[in-house]
Design an enzyme around this catalytic site. Structure first.
Site, PDB file in Angstrom:
ATOM      1  N   ARG A 156      -7.686  -8.062   9.547  1.00 47.05           N
ATOM      2  CA  ARG A 156      -7.838  -9.500   9.355  1.00 47.05           C
ATOM      3  C   ARG A 156      -9.257  -9.945   9.724  1.00 47.05           C
ATOM      4  O   ARG A 156      -9.475 -11.075  10.121  1.00 47.05           O
ATOM      5  CB  ARG A 156      -6.868 -10.272  10.254  1.00 47.05           C
ATOM      6  CG  ARG A 156      -5.464 -10.380   9.683  1.00 47.05           C
ATOM      7  CD  ARG A 156      -4.579 -11.147  10.620  1.00 47.05           C
ATOM      8  NE  ARG A 156      -3.294 -11.493  10.010  1.00 47.05           N
ATOM      9  CZ  ARG A 156      -2.238 -11.899  10.710  1.00 47.05           C
ATOM     10  NH1 ARG A 156      -2.338 -11.998  12.037  1.00 47.05           N
ATOM     11  NH2 ARG A 156      -1.096 -12.190  10.113  1.00 47.05           N
ATOM     12  N   LYS A 209      -0.203  -9.579   4.667  1.00 51.78           N
ATOM     13  CA  LYS A 209      -1.653  -9.687   4.409  1.00 51.78           C
ATOM     14  C   LYS A 209      -1.907 -10.250   3.013  1.00 51.78           C
ATOM     15  O   LYS A 209      -2.751 -11.123   2.803  1.00 51.78           O
ATOM     16  CB  LYS A 209      -2.286  -8.306   4.531  1.00 51.78           C
ATOM     17  CG  LYS A 209      -3.724  -8.246   4.111  1.00 51.78           C
ATOM     18  CD  LYS A 209      -4.603  -8.982   5.065  1.00 51.78           C
ATOM     19  CE  LYS A 209      -5.992  -8.983   4.483  1.00 51.78           C
ATOM     20  NZ  LYS A 209      -7.030  -8.989   5.438  1.00 51.78           N
ATOM     21  N   CYS A 264     -11.748  -9.655  -0.334  1.00 58.12           N
ATOM     22  CA  CYS A 264     -10.307  -9.896  -0.107  1.00 58.12           C
ATOM     23  C   CYS A 264      -9.730 -10.957  -1.032  1.00 58.12           C
ATOM     24  O   CYS A 264      -8.848 -10.678  -1.837  1.00 58.12           O
ATOM     25  CB  CYS A 264     -10.077 -10.355   1.331  1.00 58.12           C
ATOM     26  SG  CYS A 264     -10.874  -9.322   2.487  1.00 58.12           S
TER      27      CYS A 264
END
Ligand code: SAJ
Length: 428
Positions: A156, A209, A264
């Protein structure tokens, strides 16, 4: 109970995720062995030299060099192996598992009984069971759950963030079985200050996630769509978002911009879109959000064209300064940066440009902001680096620049409009 000083941990992949993790493990007195493909980076990290510009890690690594190699032999002496390799997407936005598969195969060759293998890379639900575990078992001849343990603890990291770091960011963990879960929780609780939450399965941890980052992508798409709508209604969308943000609950601020970059946010939704598709579900909403965000570079160029026309300038005979290559402020990471999309359109339409990013001189075509402005007839701010915050009307007018498109709504629009410059932000 983990005896840190006697527990060796191999960290595979020492980029923006693996390196801070390896340093933290070392600080917490684990025996840490780094594994990285690039021999120069392996040598540098072993000498305590950080291969990227994140100032936090430069100092830390100097104090805690990580013995790093390009081979996987040390896996056979490691009780724990943590894989932190990239998970990009291919041209067609299909997940590219090559780095994960290569790391998994190499780990499997040296895997010993009793080892705990953890994947931190972002993957779609089902990857641990269908991509990672079968290869670990086949190559090692060992059995998951019986001979070795497998977990997923999605990373993260927020690059460039001065507050949230590998030690204080809360994490989730999913495992193949209870024993693996307990061992993984013990490891992360021994190094993290952030809360470590167990999920009931590997898939749940993988899904957490992806959901986090899809959530961010759709919210950015929402404000990007608002921006395009409100700019026709003469409403400043940034003021409206800030107004909505005064509500102390049930609203989470996101801001429009010239595009969504990074390793991401623009990538992870495709993991879920493709995996769900294979299982008979079409994520129309996620796909629409991706379409809106992918269109923002083109929308930004549309604003520029309108401005140049309004100023009576022929775009084909002009040069545009594109300021910023990095996908967000204060870093040198340019993966999936919207700037590349802007430049691709310029190349296709034969629009001349210069591009400057103080963090990425190698990809800049000029050496300074001053030089970029000297050669420009119009400006697009693509990244809100602090250096661009000092741009004022005089710096533009003295270079006869009449159009400023603020792709990150970064500057004070009023002073530019009052100086007669055609200023447009994204939605303001
Ligand atoms: N962006 C917008 N509007 C926003 C926020 C971001 O246009 O309101 C753009 C940015 O300019 C950038 C892209 O989206 O091009 C991604 O921005 P980001 O802040 O999400 O940057 P990342 O990808 O480095 O960081 C994210 C983490 N960010 C935050 O939560 C603030 C988080 O999603 C993950 O911890 C991390 O990536 C990851 O590794 O998944």
């Amino acid at each position: 109970m983990l005896k840190k000083e006697k527990t060796q941990v191999s960290v595979v992949g020492l980029g923006y995720v693996g390196l801070p993790l390896a340093i933290l493990l070392k600080k917490k007195r684990y025996i840490v062995k780094g594994i990285i493909k690039n021999p120069d980076k392996a040598e540098a990290i072993s000498k305590g030299i950080c291969p990227f510009t994140d100032k936090r890690h430069v100092e830390d690594l100097k104090r805690h060099p990580i013995e790093t190699s390009t081979v996987f032999d040390e896996v056979s002496n490691s009780k724990i192996v943590i894989i932190c390799v990239p998970t990009p997407v291919k041209e067609n936005y299909y997940p590219d598992y090559k780095p994960v598969i290569s790391a998994t195969k190499n780990v499997a060759k040296f895997l010993k009984k009793g080892t705990l293998v953890i994947l931190e890379s972002t993957v779609n639900p089902g990857t641990m069971e269908t991509v990672v575990i079968p290869r670990l078992e086949k190559i090692s001849g060992l059995k998951a759950g019986k001979d070795f343990f497998v977990s997923h603890c999605p990373e993260r990291i927020n690059p460039g963030d001065d507050y949230w770091n590998v030690e204080n960011i809360p994490r989730v963990v999913g495992s193949y079985d209870r024993k693996g879960l307990n061992r993984t929780l013990a490891l992360y609780k021994s190094i993290l200050k952030g809360k470590v939450t167990p999920m009931t399965s590997l898939r749940e941890a993988e899904a957490v996630k992806i959901v986090e980052n899809c959530f961010r992508d759709i919210n950015i798409a929402f404000v990007n769509e608002l921006a395009m709508s409100f700019s026709r209604l003469n409403i400043d969308v940034v003021n409206v978002i800030n107004g909505a943000n005064t509500k102390p609950f049930a609203f989470l601020k996101h801001l429009p911009g010239c595009g969504v970059g990074g390793h991401c946010i623009p990538v992870d939704p495709y993991y879920l879109i493709n995996y769900a598709n294979k299982n008979g579900f079409r994520h129309d909403f996620l796909k629409l959000a991706r379409k809106i965000n992918n269109n923002m570079p083109k929308y930004t160029i549309g604003l520029l064209k309108k401005g140049m026309a309004k100023q009576g300038k022929d775009l084909k005979k002009s040069t545009i300064a594109v300021l910023g290559i990095a996908y967000k402020a204060g870093i040198d990471d340019h993966r999936e940066s919207p700037t590349f999309e802007i430049l691709k359109i310029f190349d296709k339409q034969k629009i001349k440009y210069v591009v400057f990013d103080p963090f990425i001189p190698k990809k800049s075509t000029v050496k300074s902001l001053k030089e970029a402005l000297n050669r420009a007839d119009g400006v697009i701010i693509a990244t809100n680096h602090k250096e661009f915050g000092r741009i004022n009307p005089t710096m533009l007018t003295k270079n006869k620049i009449g159009v400023l498109i603020d792709g990150r709504n970064f500057l004070n629009k009023t002073i530019f409009i009052n100086s007669g410059i055609y200023y447009r932000g994204i939605g303001r």
